[in-house]
Motif scaffolding. Structure first.
Motif, PDB file in Angstrom:
ATOM      1  N   CYS A 134      76.128  26.296 -38.428  1.00  0.00           N
ATOM      2  CA  CYS A 134      76.122  25.662 -39.061  1.00  0.00           C
ATOM      3  C   CYS A 134      74.685  24.798 -38.395  1.00  0.00           C
ATOM      4  O   CYS A 134      74.410  23.780 -39.099  1.00  0.00           O
ATOM      5  CB  CYS A 134      77.105  24.491 -40.197  1.00  0.00           C
ATOM      6  SG  CYS A 134      77.490  25.835 -41.325  1.00  0.00           S
ATOM      7  N   ASN A 135      75.504  24.653 -37.231  1.00  0.00           N
ATOM      8  CA  ASN A 135      74.055  23.872 -36.465  1.00  0.00           C
ATOM      9  C   ASN A 135      72.591  24.250 -36.067  1.00  0.00           C
ATOM     10  O   ASN A 135      71.934  23.360 -35.621  1.00  0.00           O
ATOM     11  CB  ASN A 135      75.580  22.790 -34.748  1.00  0.00           C
ATOM     12  CG  ASN A 135      76.389  21.600 -35.362  1.00  0.00           C
ATOM     13  OD1 ASN A 135      76.402  21.450 -36.788  1.00  0.00           O
ATOM     14  ND2 ASN A 135      77.608  22.648 -34.244  1.00  0.00           N
ATOM     15  N   LEU A 136      73.336  24.682 -35.605  1.00  0.00           N
ATOM     16  CA  LEU A 136      71.554  25.477 -35.242  1.00  0.00           C
ATOM     17  C   LEU A 136      71.567  26.894 -36.836  1.00  0.00           C
ATOM     18  O   LEU A 136      70.094  26.701 -36.584  1.00  0.00           O
ATOM     19  CB  LEU A 136      71.939  27.214 -33.907  1.00  0.00           C
ATOM     20  CG  LEU A 136      72.690  25.906 -32.738  1.00  0.00           C
ATOM     21  CD1 LEU A 136      73.319  27.355 -32.093  1.00  0.00           C
ATOM     22  CD2 LEU A 136      71.601  25.253 -32.125  1.00  0.00           C
ATOM     23  N   ASP A 137      71.613  27.547 -37.246  1.00  0.00           N
ATOM     24  CA  ASP A 137      71.506  28.464 -38.353  1.00  0.00           C
ATOM     25  C   ASP A 137      71.400  27.593 -39.645  1.00  0.00           C
ATOM     26  O   ASP A 137      71.189  26.443 -39.981  1.00  0.00           O
ATOM     27  CB  ASP A 137      72.288  29.544 -38.734  1.00  0.00           C
ATOM     28  CG  ASP A 137      72.855  30.155 -37.428  1.00  0.00           C
ATOM     29  OD1 ASP A 137      71.932  30.164 -36.402  1.00  0.00           O
ATOM     30  OD2 ASP A 137      73.601  30.298 -36.797  1.00  0.00           O
ATOM     31  N   SER A 138      70.295  28.373 -40.432  1.00  0.00           N
ATOM     32  CA  SER A 138      69.821  27.666 -41.683  1.00  0.00           C
ATOM     33  C   SER A 138      70.061  28.997 -42.783  1.00  0.00           C
ATOM     34  O   SER A 138      69.376  30.155 -42.673  1.00  0.00           O
ATOM     35  CB  SER A 138      68.829  26.949 -41.753  1.00  0.00           C
ATOM     36  OG  SER A 138      67.845  26.824 -43.198  1.00  0.00           O
ATOM     37  N   ARG A 169      69.233  24.279 -58.140  1.00  0.00           N
ATOM     38  CA  ARG A 169      69.040  25.229 -58.414  1.00  0.00           C
ATOM     39  C   ARG A 169      68.715  25.834 -56.729  1.00  0.00           C
ATOM     40  O   ARG A 169      68.425  26.853 -56.540  1.00  0.00           O
ATOM     41  CB  ARG A 169      67.982  25.681 -59.112  1.00  0.00           C
ATOM     42  CG  ARG A 169      68.021  25.923 -60.962  1.00  0.00           C
ATOM     43  CD  ARG A 169      67.215  26.543 -61.443  1.00  0.00           C
ATOM     44  NE  ARG A 169      67.130  25.921 -62.570  1.00  0.00           N
ATOM     45  CZ  ARG A 169      67.387  26.891 -63.301  1.00  0.00           C
ATOM     46  NH1 ARG A 169      68.422  28.397 -62.419  1.00  0.00           N
ATOM     47  NH2 ARG A 169      68.153  26.292 -65.167  1.00  0.00           N
ATOM     48  N   ILE A 170      69.330  24.710 -56.342  1.00  0.00           N
ATOM     49  CA  ILE A 170      69.503  25.141 -54.290  1.00  0.00           C
ATOM     50  C   ILE A 170      70.445  25.032 -53.858  1.00  0.00           C
ATOM     51  O   ILE A 170      71.200  23.997 -54.235  1.00  0.00           O
ATOM     52  CB  ILE A 170      67.696  24.396 -53.440  1.00  0.00           C
ATOM     53  CG1 ILE A 170      66.621  25.137 -54.305  1.00  0.00           C
ATOM     54  CG2 ILE A 170      67.620  24.930 -52.490  1.00  0.00           C
ATOM     55  CD1 ILE A 170      65.524  23.621 -54.463  1.00  0.00           C
ATOM     56  N   GLU A 171      71.117  25.891 -52.911  1.00  0.00           N
ATOM     57  CA  GLU A 171      71.913  25.685 -51.978  1.00  0.00           C
ATOM     58  C   GLU A 171      71.566  26.098 -50.517  1.00  0.00           C
ATOM     59  O   GLU A 171      70.670  26.821 -50.596  1.00  0.00           O
ATOM     60  CB  GLU A 171      72.814  26.233 -52.941  1.00  0.00           C
ATOM     61  CG  GLU A 171      74.524  25.438 -52.111  1.00  0.00           C
ATOM     62  CD  GLU A 171      75.266  26.537 -53.519  1.00  0.00           C
ATOM     63  OE1 GLU A 171      75.436  27.007 -54.330  1.00  0.00           O
ATOM     64  OE2 GLU A 171      76.645  26.969 -52.609  1.00  0.00           O
ATOM     65  N   CYS A 172      71.806  25.001 -49.644  1.00  0.00           N
ATOM     66  CA  CYS A 172      71.597  25.310 -48.261  1.00  0.00           C
ATOM     67  C   CYS A 172      73.118  25.927 -48.160  1.00  0.00           C
ATOM     68  O   CYS A 172      73.996  24.630 -47.950  1.00  0.00           O
ATOM     69  CB  CYS A 172      70.932  24.334 -48.096  1.00  0.00           C
ATOM     70  SG  CYS A 172      69.777  23.568 -48.462  1.00  0.00           S
ATOM     71  N   LEU A 173      73.195  26.304 -46.387  1.00  0.00           N
ATOM     72  CA  LEU A 173      74.595  26.229 -45.587  1.00  0.00           C
ATOM     73  C   LEU A 173      73.300  26.176 -44.223  1.00  0.00           C
ATOM     74  O   LEU A 173      72.346  26.133 -43.936  1.00  0.00           O
ATOM     75  CB  LEU A 173      74.532  27.515 -45.767  1.00  0.00           C
ATOM     76  CG  LEU A 173      75.435  28.336 -47.209  1.00  0.00           C
ATOM     77  CD1 LEU A 173      75.995  29.638 -46.222  1.00  0.00           C
ATOM     78  CD2 LEU A 173      76.547  27.179 -47.338  1.00  0.00           C
ATOM     79  N   GLY A 174      74.363  25.761 -43.406  1.00  0.00           N
ATOM     80  CA  GLY A 174      73.553  24.999 -42.142  1.00  0.00           C
ATOM     81  C   GLY A 174      72.778  24.409 -41.981  1.00  0.00           C
ATOM     82  O   GLY A 174      72.816  23.656 -42.591  1.00  0.00           O
ATOM     83  N   ARG A 175      71.563  24.770 -41.271  1.00  0.00           N
ATOM     84  CA  ARG A 175      70.280  23.215 -41.279  1.00  0.00           C
ATOM     85  C   ARG A 175      70.209  22.434 -42.153  1.00  0.00           C
ATOM     86  O   ARG A 175      69.806  24.077 -43.491  1.00  0.00           O
ATOM     87  CB  ARG A 175      70.023  23.716 -40.039  1.00  0.00           C
ATOM     88  CG  ARG A 175      70.265  23.717 -38.805  1.00  0.00           C
ATOM     89  CD  ARG A 175      68.399  24.142 -37.657  1.00  0.00           C
ATOM     90  NE  ARG A 175      68.134  25.213 -37.734  1.00  0.00           N
ATOM     91  CZ  ARG A 175      66.785  26.074 -38.431  1.00  0.00           C
ATOM     92  NH1 ARG A 175      66.219  25.376 -39.260  1.00  0.00           N
ATOM     93  NH2 ARG A 175      66.790  26.829 -38.838  1.00  0.00           N
ATOM     94  N   GLU A 176      69.854  21.914 -42.531  1.00  0.00           N
ATOM     95  CA  GLU A 176      68.912  21.716 -43.733  1.00  0.00           C
ATOM     96  C   GLU A 176      67.544  21.076 -43.517  1.00  0.00           C
ATOM     97  O   GLU A 176      67.573  20.127 -42.818  1.00  0.00           O
ATOM     98  CB  GLU A 176      69.668  20.746 -45.003  1.00  0.00           C
ATOM     99  CG  GLU A 176      69.472  20.409 -46.259  1.00  0.00           C
ATOM    100  CD  GLU A 176      70.649  20.401 -47.093  1.00  0.00           C
ATOM    101  OE1 GLU A 176      69.951  19.920 -48.332  1.00  0.00           O
ATOM    102  OE2 GLU A 176      71.512  20.524 -46.719  1.00  0.00           O
ATOM    103  N   THR A 177      66.700  21.184 -44.971  1.00  0.00           N
ATOM    104  CA  THR A 177      65.299  20.669 -44.203  1.00  0.00           C
ATOM    105  C   THR A 177      64.950  19.962 -46.167  1.00  0.00           C
ATOM    106  O   THR A 177      64.819  21.119 -46.469  1.00  0.00           O
ATOM    107  CB  THR A 177      64.374  21.380 -43.274  1.00  0.00           C
ATOM    108  OG1 THR A 177      64.790  21.992 -42.577  1.00  0.00           O
ATOM    109  CG2 THR A 177      63.166  19.905 -43.005  1.00  0.00           C
TER     110      THR A 177
END
Lengths: 96, 96
Positions: free
Chosen positions: A61-65, B78-86
């Motif tokens: 979770c710290n490196l990937d998206s 309508r957006i879901e994020c896992l990990g690094r988020e921008t």
């Protein structure tokens, strides 16, 4: 429901390359590859939750998206493609 | 309207690498980079048409792929994020 999945996996390390392969494999099980790191999936809510839980277990979770975009009912009218096209086959078998 | 842009540019050749840089530059002008080849854009229909015409002029339609996904009005739900988020900054200045 129609879900677009996009991912960026940090492949600087050997473990990163391994995670990338695993994420790609899981996405292939649930969706249709339209670009290198972009998959189109037609899943039930239950299928999506299982899919997501598998992805969570794989990524760092710290490196990937990994991003999920939920298109509304008329999703086939909400996609436009330029160049090489790989259309989704919603009737293709889902390998889970 | 909210448009998600994803691209795969064939970088096997030197001209491919050049196309990739140009596509990325144009996407940066119109949207917000959330992953390496994934941009979120909030554009008017007129802006989108200009953006698309620029992309058409850059890519090799036989080798590259650019996809546009149009999310409906409640796109932020309508957006879901896992990990690094921008996250997208819809108030950021659009450089055209």
């Amino acid at each position: 429901m129609f879900i677009l999945v996009t991912y960026d996996v940090d492949t600087q390390s050997e473990t990163g390359a391994k995670r990338l392969r695993k994420v790609a494999k899981e996405c292939l099980n649930y969706g249709h590859r339209v670009q290198n790191s972009v998959f189109e999936c037609v899943l039930s809510e239950a299928q999506f939750l299982i899919f997501k839980s598998k992805i969570i277990k794989i990524i760092d979770c710290n490196l990937d998206s990994v991003r999920f975009y939920f298109l509304s009912k008329n999703w086939n009218r909400r996609i436009e493609c330029l160049g090489r096209e790989t259309a989704i086959d919603v009737n293709s078998e889902l390998i889970i």
